[in-house]
Design an enzyme around this catalytic site. Structure first.
Site, PDB file in Angstrom:
ATOM      1  N   ASP A  82      47.695 -10.687 -25.820  1.00 52.54           N
ATOM      2  CA  ASP A  82      47.030  -9.932 -24.779  1.00 52.54           C
ATOM      3  C   ASP A  82      47.970  -9.894 -23.571  1.00 52.54           C
ATOM      4  O   ASP A  82      48.920 -10.683 -23.484  1.00 52.54           O
ATOM      5  CB  ASP A  82      45.702 -10.617 -24.434  1.00 52.54           C
ATOM      6  CG  ASP A  82      44.992  -9.966 -23.279  1.00 52.54           C
ATOM      7  OD1 ASP A  82      44.770  -8.747 -23.327  1.00 52.54           O
ATOM      8  OD2 ASP A  82      44.669 -10.681 -22.315  1.00 52.54           O
ATOM      9  N   ASP A 107      43.029 -14.615 -23.918  1.00 49.56           N
ATOM     10  CA  ASP A 107      42.350 -15.465 -22.933  1.00 49.56           C
ATOM     11  C   ASP A 107      40.855 -15.205 -22.831  1.00 49.56           C
ATOM     12  O   ASP A 107      40.186 -15.843 -22.017  1.00 49.56           O
ATOM     13  CB  ASP A 107      42.990 -15.285 -21.555  1.00 49.56           C
ATOM     14  CG  ASP A 107      42.801 -13.880 -21.001  1.00 49.56           C
ATOM     15  OD1 ASP A 107      42.940 -12.912 -21.777  1.00 49.56           O
ATOM     16  OD2 ASP A 107      42.504 -13.739 -19.802  1.00 49.56           O
TER      17      ASP A 107
END
Length: 219
Positions: A12, A170
């Site tokens: 990400d 996350d």
């Protein structure tokens, strides 16, 4: 030989590779100011990020009085325009990011990014920071359904030539996408976590990028 079994490791972007909260927060507060809303403090901005700019803006509007009477689509464009014009003023690497990317590259691991950030913004940010050559592919929002849909992770694996892949993120958007794509995931505890790190549903949790390759080795 790599010390882990993964030919591709995907990441990400916001809250994982880079702390973009400063620039996202500035754009968010600029947009809120144009509709007479109070600014969101920096510490609060951190927990609003995750899932894309639209969700961040909706969370901010809810926090500052709701969205009644707001032209949401127009306000989101105000946010995005300000962000694009100021995309790398405050964005920083998380500790250990560059050394970790160097170590993966030295092992022959293909490195990719899958982000809900619009493609042109992800490309612009990486270009300004000189990061583009590090990645085998960068897949941004708009090309496939947003995470937690697994389509972009499937596209990542295909673009990188197949083989075993893992994904690092996350938020639950990342871990749910990885689970749906049937690939292992690692959560970083220092990002924009939308749940306690060990409750994100990842196969491993790390507190620093020094710990990523050992975590991949154990998966």
């Amino acid at each position: 030989m790599t010390p882990h079994r993964f030919t591709t490791v995907g990441f990400d972007l916001d809250g994982t590779l880079l702390d973009t909260s400063g620039d996202l927060g500035a754009a968010l507060n600029h947009a809120l100011e144009t509709v007479g809303r109070p600014a969101v403090p920096g510490a609060e901005v951190y927990r609003l990020i995750g899932g894309g700019s639209a969700l961040m803006l909706r969370r901010a509007l809810a926090l500052t009085g709701g969205d009644q009477g707001i032209d949401f689509a127009a306000l989101r464009q105000v946010l995005l325009a300000h962000y694009e014009a100021n995309i790398a003023r405050h964005t920083t690497f998380y500790p250990g990011t560059e050394a970790m990317l160097d170590a993966l590259a030295a092992q022959g691991t293909r490195i990719a990014v899958v982000t809900n950030k619009p493609q042109h913004l992800a490309d612009a940010l990486f270009a300004q920071l000189g990061l583009t050559p590090r990645f085998a592919c960068v897949i941004g929002g708009g090309r496939y359904p947003l995470k937690p849909d697994p389509a972009a992770l499937h596209a990542m694996a295909q673009a990188c030539g197949g083989g075993a892949a893992a994904f690092v993120g996350d938020t639950t958007f990342d871990t749910r996408a990885a689970r749906a794509a049937a690939i292992p995931s690692v959560a970083v505890s220092f990002g924009f976590c939308d749940a306690p790190p060990h409750a994100l549903g990842a196969d491993a949790v790390i507190d620093h990028f020094d710990n990523l390759i050992p975590a991949l080795t154990r998966l």
